[in-house]
Design an enzyme around this catalytic site. Structure first.
Site, PDB file in Angstrom:
ATOM      1  CB  SER A  91     -40.896  -9.960 -55.431  1.00  0.00           C
ATOM      2  OG  SER A  91     -39.767 -10.846 -55.028  1.00  0.00           O
ATOM      3  NE  ARG A  92     -39.074 -15.811 -58.821  1.00  0.00           N
ATOM      4  CZ  ARG A  92     -37.859 -16.758 -59.369  1.00  0.00           C
ATOM      5  NH1 ARG A  92     -38.102 -17.824 -60.310  1.00  0.00           N
ATOM      6  NH2 ARG A  92     -36.602 -16.735 -59.128  1.00  0.00           N
ATOM      7  CE  LYS A 115     -27.084  -6.513 -69.466  1.00  0.00           C
ATOM      8  NZ  LYS A 115     -26.114  -7.541 -69.196  1.00  0.00           N
ATOM      9  CG  ASP A 129     -25.800 -10.986 -68.560  1.00  0.00           C
ATOM     10  OD1 ASP A 129     -27.177 -11.034 -68.847  1.00  0.00           O
ATOM     11  OD2 ASP A 129     -25.178 -10.539 -67.593  1.00  0.00           O
TER      12      ASP A 129
HETATM   13  P1  NAP Z   1     -30.855 -12.085 -60.788  1.00  0.00           P
HETATM   14  O1  NAP Z   1     -30.092 -11.448 -59.728  1.00  0.00           O
HETATM   15  O2  NAP Z   1     -31.063 -13.580 -60.775  1.00  0.00           O
HETATM   16  O3  NAP Z   1     -32.462 -11.420 -60.548  1.00  0.00           O
HETATM   17  C1  NAP Z   1     -33.477 -11.718 -61.379  1.00  0.00           C
HETATM   18  C2  NAP Z   1     -34.601 -11.595 -60.488  1.00  0.00           C
HETATM   19  O4  NAP Z   1     -35.789 -12.110 -61.472  1.00  0.00           O
HETATM   20  C3  NAP Z   1     -34.711 -12.870 -59.514  1.00  0.00           C
HETATM   21  O5  NAP Z   1     -34.215 -12.444 -58.310  1.00  0.00           O
HETATM   22  C4  NAP Z   1     -36.307 -12.930 -59.390  1.00  0.00           C
HETATM   23  O6  NAP Z   1     -36.597 -12.120 -58.518  1.00  0.00           O
HETATM   24  C5  NAP Z   1     -36.741 -12.829 -60.680  1.00  0.00           C
HETATM   25  N1  NAP Z   1     -37.237 -13.857 -61.633  1.00  0.00           N
HETATM   26  C6  NAP Z   1     -38.447 -14.228 -61.893  1.00  0.00           C
HETATM   27  N2  NAP Z   1     -38.363 -15.435 -62.695  1.00  0.00           N
HETATM   28  C7  NAP Z   1     -37.108 -15.758 -62.793  1.00  0.00           C
HETATM   29  C8  NAP Z   1     -36.598 -17.134 -63.113  1.00  0.00           C
HETATM   30  N3  NAP Z   1     -37.384 -18.081 -63.873  1.00  0.00           N
HETATM   31  N4  NAP Z   1     -35.300 -17.273 -62.940  1.00  0.00           N
HETATM   32  C9  NAP Z   1     -34.647 -16.350 -62.128  1.00  0.00           C
HETATM   33  N5  NAP Z   1     -34.995 -15.182 -61.631  1.00  0.00           N
HETATM   34  C10 NAP Z   1     -36.342 -14.857 -61.801  1.00  0.00           C
HETATM   35  O7  NAP Z   1     -30.504 -11.175 -62.256  1.00  0.00           O
HETATM   36  P2  NAP Z   1     -29.955  -9.801 -62.342  1.00  0.00           P
HETATM   37  O8  NAP Z   1     -28.457  -9.917 -62.312  1.00  0.00           O
HETATM   38  O9  NAP Z   1     -30.549  -8.962 -61.254  1.00  0.00           O
HETATM   39  O10 NAP Z   1     -30.286  -9.821 -63.915  1.00  0.00           O
HETATM   40  C11 NAP Z   1     -31.721  -9.361 -64.324  1.00  0.00           C
HETATM   41  C12 NAP Z   1     -31.443  -8.533 -65.552  1.00  0.00           C
HETATM   42  O11 NAP Z   1     -30.685  -7.626 -65.425  1.00  0.00           O
HETATM   43  C13 NAP Z   1     -30.743  -9.642 -66.540  1.00  0.00           C
HETATM   44  O12 NAP Z   1     -31.356  -9.431 -67.918  1.00  0.00           O
HETATM   45  C14 NAP Z   1     -29.567  -8.880 -66.693  1.00  0.00           C
HETATM   46  O13 NAP Z   1     -28.788  -9.181 -68.074  1.00  0.00           O
HETATM   47  C15 NAP Z   1     -29.755  -7.483 -66.382  1.00  0.00           C
HETATM   48  N6  NAP Z   1     -28.474  -6.811 -65.843  1.00  0.00           N
HETATM   49  C16 NAP Z   1     -28.027  -7.323 -64.712  1.00  0.00           C
HETATM   50  C17 NAP Z   1     -26.836  -6.708 -64.223  1.00  0.00           C
HETATM   51  C18 NAP Z   1     -26.145  -7.151 -63.151  1.00  0.00           C
HETATM   52  O14 NAP Z   1     -25.049  -6.625 -62.820  1.00  0.00           O
HETATM   53  N7  NAP Z   1     -26.266  -8.308 -62.464  1.00  0.00           N
HETATM   54  C19 NAP Z   1     -26.579  -5.594 -64.753  1.00  0.00           C
HETATM   55  C20 NAP Z   1     -27.123  -5.041 -65.752  1.00  0.00           C
HETATM   56  C21 NAP Z   1     -28.395  -5.697 -66.430  1.00  0.00           C
HETATM   57  P3  NAP Z   1     -37.919 -12.246 -57.502  1.00  0.00           P
HETATM   58  O15 NAP Z   1     -37.520 -13.362 -56.694  1.00  0.00           O
HETATM   59  O16 NAP Z   1     -37.999 -11.117 -56.863  1.00  0.00           O
HETATM   60  O17 NAP Z   1     -39.097 -12.878 -58.125  1.00  0.00           O
END
Ligand code: NAP
Length: 312
Positions: free
Chosen positions: A36-37, A90, A168
């Site tokens: 994690s960053r 996904k 998404d």
């Molecule tokens: P998020 O809250 O933005 O989390 C993504 C995490 O990835 C960030 O917190 C960060 O974690 C890491 N990361 C590494 N490089 C990054 C970058 N360049 N920009 C942003 N984040 C970066 O997103 P999320 O909703 O969890 O979604 C992540 C994936 O899961 C996506 O593909 C999304 O489609 C999928 N998904 C999301 C949901 C939902 O309800 N949110 C549901 C199903 C699937 P660190 O700070 O720990 O490195």
């Protein structure tokens, strides 16, 4: 059974809400590290990036990539080069070609690659697939309308190229559609609505066509406040099926036939399937939902709308 030592990369919304609880509920997995960053003070070893994690945690066998799609390929490649099994959130990649490359690399290195589609594990999906098998669909509609400010607060990557915008959530509908339909469909037209300050669409209207005159419309919209709508309806020559609540509830000819518990069960389903894939050393990468997204971008007419600001 020895638990697989698994690491999570990217501790964002989905990793915290779903992956951590589902891993902790499954006996076959042991969360051994996190890359994690931003995270610190956790009770598992935490590394600033995957490269450092791989150097320090040699006995980890599986990596779950919970980062945005734009940065997933390089991380998946790194993990596969280290002969780790890989679970992809996904959509599995930002392009089709990069996922094909990962499939090849996983195969060459004897690794399991699993492209997850969490909505396929919703309670009603398997039953809907069984009901539709052998029936003749005549028409259908998808309505997938939700409030982006509620579900994706502060997420910049969804508005940047490769973040796919309203696809998404829309790809969740497409993952159910491609799972349950007894016939192949293709997109014939699309209109994508982009906020003037964003690289990805906030809404999409899509026309699908299938065999014997089958026609279907999809309405994806991220501007819906109040009641949220995640529905797929398919009419057949022998009745109509409606999946509501993202596939959790199914109605046949207006009568409810099943109901759901919670989204958590979808991710329990994902980890149960991953455990099976690891036991049989089999990959599972179905790109059909991503093909529809790519086709919508290829065919789609672009419409510009007012700027989007993620103010809370
Ligand atoms: P998020 O809250 O933005 O989390 C993504 C995490 O990835 C960030 O917190 C960060 O974690 C890491 N990361 C590494 N490089 C990054 C970058 N360049 N920009 C942003 N984040 C970066 O997103 P999320 O909703 O969890 O979604 C992540 C994936 O899961 C996506 O593909 C999304 O489609 C999928 N998904 C999301 C949901 C939902 O309800 N949110 C549901 C199903 C699937 P660190 O700070 O720990 O490195």
């Amino acid at each position: 059974m020895t638990a697989q030592k698994i690491a999570i990369v990217g501790l964002g919304k989905i990793a915290k809400d779903q992956h951590l609880p589902s891993i902790s509920r499954h006996d076959g997995f042991d969360l051994a590290a996190i890359a994690s960053r931003s995270a610190s003070g956790l009770d598992v070893p935490t590394y600033e990036d995957l490269e450092t994690l791989l150097k320090s945690e040699a006995d980890i066998t599986a990596i779950a990539l919970c980062v945005p799609p734009q940065v997933r390929y390089d991380l998946a490649r790194l993990a596969l080069e280290h002969k780790k099994d890989v679970l992809l959130e996904k959509p599995p990649g930002a392009t089709l070609a990069e996922v094909h490359d990962l499939i090849r690399l996983a195969d060459e290195n004897g690794c399991v690659l699993y492209a997850t589609w969490h909505s396929r594990h919703a309670m009603g999906v398997a039953g809907a697939k069984a009901w539709l098998a052998g029936r003749t669909p005549t028409s259908g509609r998808i309505t997938w309308r939700e409030d982006v400010k509620h579900w994706h607060p502060g997420q910049k990557w969804i508005w940047e190229a490769g973040g796919v915008g309203v696809f998404d959530p829309g790809i969740n509908a497409l993952s159910i559609l491609t799972e349950i339909m007894p016939v192949d469909l293709h997109i014939t037209a699309a209109e994508l609505t982009f906020p003037e300050n964003c690289d990805t669409p906030i809404a999409a209207d899509i026309d699908f066509q299938g065999p014997k005159g089958f026609a279907m419309k999809a309405d994806f919209d991220w501007r819906q406040t109040g009641k949220q709508t995640w529905e797929i309806e398919v009419e057949t020559t022998d009745g109509t099926i409606l999946l509501r609540d993202g596939g959790a509830t199914v109605l046949i000819d207006g009568k409810e036939v099943s109901s759901d518990e919670a989204l958590a069960s979808e991710y329990d389903g994902i980890y149960a399937h991953f455990a099976d894939l690891l036991a049989s050393r089999t990959s599972d990468v179905d790109l059909s939902p991503l093909v529809h997204v790519a086709d919508a971008f290829m065919l789609g007419k672009r419409v510009t709308t007012e700027a989007f600001y993620d103010e809370q």
